[in-house]
Each structure stands twice: as C-alpha cells, then as structure tokens.
Scaffold this motif. Sequence first.
Motif, PDB file in Angstrom:
ATOM      1  N   ARG A 148      31.301  11.776  54.375  1.00 38.62           N
ATOM      2  CA  ARG A 148      30.404  12.863  53.941  1.00 38.62           C
ATOM      3  C   ARG A 148      30.531  13.099  52.444  1.00 38.62           C
TER       4      ARG A 148
ATOM      5  N   GLN B 111      27.779  11.890  49.564  1.00 36.34           N
ATOM      6  CA  GLN B 111      27.131  12.900  48.705  1.00 36.34           C
ATOM      7  C   GLN B 111      27.361  12.594  47.245  1.00 36.34           C
TER       8      GLN B 111
ATOM      9  N   LYS C 171      23.264  15.563  51.480  1.00 36.96           N
ATOM     10  CA  LYS C 171      23.118  16.380  50.272  1.00 36.96           C
ATOM     11  C   LYS C 171      23.410  15.530  49.032  1.00 36.96           C
TER      12      LYS C 171
ATOM     13  N   SER D  75      23.771  19.884  43.534  1.00 36.66           N
ATOM     14  CA  SER D  75      22.768  20.900  43.213  1.00 36.66           C
ATOM     15  C   SER D  75      22.253  20.782  41.770  1.00 36.66           C
TER      16      SER D  75
ATOM     17  N   ALA E  61      31.988  16.943  35.744  1.00 36.42           N
ATOM     18  CA  ALA E  61      32.306  15.810  36.622  1.00 36.42           C
ATOM     19  C   ALA E  61      33.687  15.244  36.281  1.00 36.42           C
TER      20      ALA E  61
ATOM     21  N   ASN F 236      36.416  17.399  37.779  1.00 35.32           N
ATOM     22  CA  ASN F 236      36.475  17.213  39.237  1.00 35.32           C
ATOM     23  C   ASN F 236      37.044  15.833  39.594  1.00 35.32           C
TER      24      ASN F 236
ATOM     25  N   GLY G 258      31.087  23.769  43.699  1.00 32.60           N
ATOM     26  CA  GLY G 258      30.976  24.189  45.092  1.00 32.60           C
ATOM     27  C   GLY G 258      31.249  25.660  45.276  1.00 32.60           C
TER      28      GLY G 258
ATOM     29  N   SER H 218      34.516  28.087  51.407  1.00 33.08           N
ATOM     30  CA  SER H 218      34.419  26.624  51.341  1.00 33.08           C
ATOM     31  C   SER H 218      34.974  26.024  52.634  1.00 33.08           C
ATOM     32  N   PRO H 219      34.110  25.767  53.624  1.00 39.20           N
ATOM     33  CA  PRO H 219      34.602  25.379  54.944  1.00 39.20           C
ATOM     34  C   PRO H 219      35.380  24.059  54.980  1.00 39.20           C
ATOM     35  N   ASN H 220      35.096  23.148  54.039  1.00 33.56           N
ATOM     36  CA  ASN H 220      35.756  21.829  54.112  1.00 33.56           C
ATOM     37  C   ASN H 220      37.074  21.748  53.360  1.00 33.56           C
TER      38      ASN H 220
ATOM     39  N   LYS I 269      41.117  16.227  48.379  1.00 35.80           N
ATOM     40  CA  LYS I 269      41.036  17.160  47.257  1.00 35.80           C
ATOM     41  C   LYS I 269      42.473  17.503  46.877  1.00 35.80           C
TER      42      LYS I 269
ATOM     43  N   ASN J 294      38.109  24.346  44.724  1.00 32.25           N
ATOM     44  CA  ASN J 294      36.872  24.484  43.940  1.00 32.25           C
ATOM     45  C   ASN J 294      37.070  25.489  42.787  1.00 32.25           C
TER      46      ASN J 294
HETATM   47  N1  BYC Z   1      25.792  20.643  45.372  1.00 32.74           N
HETATM   48  O1  BYC Z   1      33.204  23.195  51.826  1.00 32.74           O
HETATM   49  P1  BYC Z   1      32.673  22.862  50.477  1.00 32.74           P
HETATM   50  C1  BYC Z   1      27.704  13.174  38.090  1.00 32.74           C
HETATM   51  C2  BYC Z   1      28.131  21.635  49.816  1.00 32.74           C
HETATM   52  S1  BYC Z   1      27.484  13.270  39.770  1.00 32.74           S
HETATM   53  C3  BYC Z   1      25.367  20.366  46.637  1.00 32.74           C
HETATM   54  O2  BYC Z   1      33.378  23.415  49.300  1.00 32.74           O
HETATM   55  P2  BYC Z   1      33.599  20.228  49.808  1.00 32.74           P
HETATM   56  C4  BYC Z   1      26.601  12.763  37.228  1.00 32.74           C
HETATM   57  C5  BYC Z   1      29.191  20.781  50.463  1.00 32.74           C
HETATM   58  O3  BYC Z   1      28.830  19.424  50.447  1.00 32.74           O
HETATM   59  C6  BYC Z   1      28.978  14.006  40.312  1.00 32.74           C
HETATM   60  N2  BYC Z   1      26.108  20.654  47.732  1.00 32.74           N
HETATM   61  O4  BYC Z   1      32.551  21.263  50.364  1.00 32.74           O
HETATM   62  C7  BYC Z   1      25.645  11.889  37.708  1.00 32.74           C
HETATM   63  C8  BYC Z   1      29.252  21.398  51.845  1.00 32.74           C
HETATM   64  O5  BYC Z   1      28.133  20.991  52.612  1.00 32.74           O
HETATM   65  P3  BYC Z   1      28.257  20.023  53.934  1.00 32.74           P
HETATM   66  C9  BYC Z   1      28.883  14.642  41.602  1.00 32.74           C
HETATM   67  C10 BYC Z   1      27.311  21.228  47.518  1.00 32.74           C
HETATM   68  O6  BYC Z   1      33.144  18.862  50.128  1.00 32.74           O
HETATM   69  C11 BYC Z   1      24.537  11.589  36.912  1.00 32.74           C
HETATM   70  C12 BYC Z   1      29.028  22.867  51.556  1.00 32.74           C
HETATM   71  O7  BYC Z   1      28.362  22.941  50.320  1.00 32.74           O
HETATM   72  N3  BYC Z   1      30.244  14.919  41.967  1.00 32.74           N
HETATM   73  O8  BYC Z   1      28.741  13.451  37.665  1.00 32.74           O
HETATM   74  O9  BYC Z   1      34.981  20.645  50.228  1.00 32.74           O
HETATM   75  C13 BYC Z   1      24.422  12.144  35.635  1.00 32.74           C
HETATM   76  C14 BYC Z   1      30.315  23.650  51.511  1.00 32.74           C
HETATM   77  O10 BYC Z   1      31.137  23.261  50.382  1.00 32.74           O
HETATM   78  C15 BYC Z   1      27.807  21.521  46.242  1.00 32.74           C
HETATM   79  C16 BYC Z   1      30.688  14.927  43.234  1.00 32.74           C
HETATM   80  O11 BYC Z   1      29.951  14.718  44.153  1.00 32.74           O
HETATM   81  C17 BYC Z   1      26.988  21.205  45.148  1.00 32.74           C
HETATM   82  N4  BYC Z   1      27.345  21.472  43.883  1.00 32.74           N
HETATM   83  O12 BYC Z   1      33.540  20.441  48.210  1.00 32.74           O
HETATM   84  C18 BYC Z   1      25.416  12.988  35.165  1.00 32.74           C
HETATM   85  C19 BYC Z   1      32.167  15.145  43.408  1.00 32.74           C
HETATM   86  N5  BYC Z   1      29.010  22.090  46.365  1.00 32.74           N
HETATM   87  O13 BYC Z   1      28.499  18.627  53.410  1.00 32.74           O
HETATM   88  C20 BYC Z   1      26.522  13.286  35.949  1.00 32.74           C
HETATM   89  C21 BYC Z   1      32.699  14.854  44.780  1.00 32.74           C
HETATM   90  C22 BYC Z   1      29.271  22.165  47.676  1.00 32.74           C
HETATM   91  O14 BYC Z   1      29.430  20.514  54.725  1.00 32.74           O
HETATM   92  N6  BYC Z   1      32.592  15.970  45.674  1.00 32.74           N
HETATM   93  N7  BYC Z   1      28.251  21.658  48.369  1.00 32.74           N
HETATM   94  O15 BYC Z   1      26.914  20.145  54.601  1.00 32.74           O
HETATM   95  C23 BYC Z   1      33.436  17.036  45.666  1.00 32.74           C
HETATM   96  O16 BYC Z   1      34.352  17.149  44.852  1.00 32.74           O
HETATM   97  C24 BYC Z   1      33.254  18.058  46.749  1.00 32.74           C
HETATM   98  O17 BYC Z   1      32.494  17.493  47.786  1.00 32.74           O
HETATM   99  C25 BYC Z   1      32.586  19.377  46.262  1.00 32.74           C
HETATM  100  C26 BYC Z   1      32.341  20.260  47.493  1.00 32.74           C
HETATM  101  C27 BYC Z   1      33.522  20.097  45.299  1.00 32.74           C
HETATM  102  C28 BYC Z   1      31.249  19.126  45.580  1.00 32.74           C
END
Ligand code: BYC
Length: 319
Positions: A40, A44, A110, A113, A136, A139, A203, A209-211, A221, A225
């Motif tokens: 997941r 994303q 997703k 955002s 980014a 993170n 996020g 933050s359920p996850n 992680k 967040n």
């Molecule tokens: N936007 O329990 P949570 C880049 C969702 S691209 C949309 O805290 P988690 C770049 C979350 O998925 C870099 N949705 O979730 C590219 C969850 O929904 P689901 C992108 C969001 O996973 C081009 C729900 O809300 N980076 O740099 O523990 C040009 C509850 O949230 C968002 C990444 O993807 C959001 N902002 O933590 C320039 C980093 N936030 O799936 C630049 C990797 C939350 O349960 N991901 N949600 O339906 C992560 O670090 C984590 O997944 C997050 C969320 C911190 C984003």
Amino acid sequence: MPVPTEEAALLAAFEARIAAGESIEPKDWMPERYRKQLTRMMSQHAHSEIVGMLPEGNWITRAPSLRRKLSLLAKVQDEAGHGLYIYCGTETLGVDRQELTEQLLDGRAKYSSIFNYPTLTWADVGVIGWLVDGAAIVNQTVLAKASYGPYARAMVRICKEENFHKRQGYEVCMVLSKGTPAQKAMLQDAVNRFWWPSLMMFGPSDTNSPNSAELLKWRVKRKTNDELRQRFVNLTVPQAIALGITIPDPDLKLNEATGDWEFGEIDWSEFHAVLKGEGPCNHERMAARQAAHKEGEWVRAAATAYAEKQKARQATAAA
Ligand code: BYC
C-alpha cells in the motif's frame, strides 16, 4: 481464532530480526499484514512520483531559459525513474506494476495530496523543488532506514536525486527573491499557496493516523508524521528567512526552549477533501494519467510482441 503455533513462531522470529535492526528481504518470511502495508505505502509512493511529474511538466515548454529547461527536464525524468525503482520494489512483494497502475487509474489507489494543486507561475516550479522535494527528503531520509531492504535501498538513491531537485528549486527561488518587485511577489504568492499543502504531505496528525502504529512497530516508518512535519518546518523556516519570504502562518514562532518552530493549525478539512478527490486538480491529474496510459497502449503491445518473438526464436535455436 488462535494463531497456529508454527505461524506464531515465525512471527516472533520476524519481529526479533526487526528489533535487531536486520533488513527483511523479498524471499524472507513476512506476515501478510506487513506485505500488505508495504505494498500500500510503496505503491502510493510510486504513483506519487509518476503523478508528480505533471505539475512541473506543465512548465517544461515555458521555462525562462535553456538552462532552466534542461534542469527541469532532468528533474521530471528523475521522478519517472523514482516511480520505476519503487514499482520494482513492489514487484519483490509479489504485485506487478500493471496491477498497481490499474488501481491508480480506477481510483482505488491514492497518491500524494500535494500533486492536486495547480502550477500557476514559474515561481511554483522553484517552490515545488524547495518545499515539496524538501519535504520528500525529510520523509525519505528516514525511509532509507526502513526494515524492508528493497524499499530502503531505493530511498538511498532517490534521496541523492531529491537533493539536486531541492537545490535547483531553491536556486530558482533565490534568483526570484533578488529580482524585480513583480518577481518577488510571484515567489511570495507561490509560497502562500504551497506552504500548507507541503505540511499536509506528511499525512494526518499522529492522533489520527491509523497506519502509523503498525508501520512503526515493524520499523517501516522510523518517525511519526508529526515528528517529520516538525523537522521539515524547523529546517525550512531559516531558509525562508534567508530568502526574505514570509511564511503564511501568523502563529509561527520559535520556541526557544525546545528549538522548534511552532506552527498554526493545519486545515484538515482541506486535506480530507483533496484525498476524497475534491482538490483543485484531482480530475485533471487522473485524466492526464488515463490518457497517457491509453496513448501508450501500442508501446506495451509492441514490447509484448517483441518479447514473444524473442522467446520463440530462442526456443527454435535450442530445439
Ligand atoms: N496524500 O495512517 P496514515 C515526491 C493517507 S513524491 C495522500 O498516516 P501512513 C515528488 C494514507 O495513505 C513523494 N494520502 O498513513 C514527486 C492513508 O490512507 P490509506 C511522496 C495521504 O501510510 C514528484 C490515510 O491517509 N512520498 O517526492 O502511515 C515531484 C491515513 O494516513 C497523505 C511518499 O509517498 C497524503 N499526503 O503515512 C516532486 C512517502 N498522507 O492508504 C516530488 C511514502 C496520508 O490507509 N509514504 N495519506 O487509504 C509515507 O511516508 C506514508 O505513507 C505517509 C502516510 C506519511 C504519506
């Protein structure tokens, strides 16, 4: 239902490895829930890199000089590469890219955002490099220590490239900040529009933050967040001061005791609306990805036909 003894033992061994700081690799045993959470999150992330090419791609033909065009082109291409590294990472979890792409295109998956906001002026390109890539990096530097080996290793390379992106963005901002009053105003306007959405990239708050609990337990992680959001604000405010730019938050103030820049309340209703598909550009972004997928159909068909021909040739040669 009680967990079968064998599985309980595997789980205990898996958790002990994580606690010892070991990397989990594709062929290692892992709980289905770990696989699911990683798929997941990584999918994303990969989708965000791909959709993230659109707002800045919008400015490639309008970059103000050849030098700017070259660096923007390189940056946008890097984002495609990031998407591909991470899709390859998800393949090691047993899900192929085509399936994940379908989930993006039919709205089940997703993406970040932040990419649902428009890029109205050239200053937006600078501000995205500075703030969005800056967020980014904060993170992803931590994700480079994630427990799943292929994801962590992808992050190491991605962070190096993101550093270049941030610098090119900050340099665009620096030039504008020293420019004409109209250029300074354009930069301030871009910061006004991108500041709060950049904070939302981290996020929901920890209490919502359920996850997080599961991902932190399994060391996917390594920080929450809110911890990462605060780190981003602390790093970014001095950079804004150096640019002579005002951060659009009247509550922003330095807490001398903690060293943190405390900030105002995030508008979570805006965040949730964007996640529901009601952001300013959700429809436009999805339509662009759907059109690109359709237009690329002949390339996929040609590649498949070529691979089949090669396979048939090899089979004939081996016979
Ligand atoms: N936007 O329990 P949570 C880049 C969702 S691209 C949309 O805290 P988690 C770049 C979350 O998925 C870099 N949705 O979730 C590219 C969850 O929904 P689901 C992108 C969001 O996973 C081009 C729900 O809300 N980076 O740099 O523990 C040009 C509850 O949230 C968002 C990444 O993807 C959001 N902002 O933590 C320039 C980093 N936030 O799936 C630049 C990797 C939350 O349960 N991901 N949600 O339906 C992560 O670090 C984590 O997944 C997050 C969320 C911190 C984003």
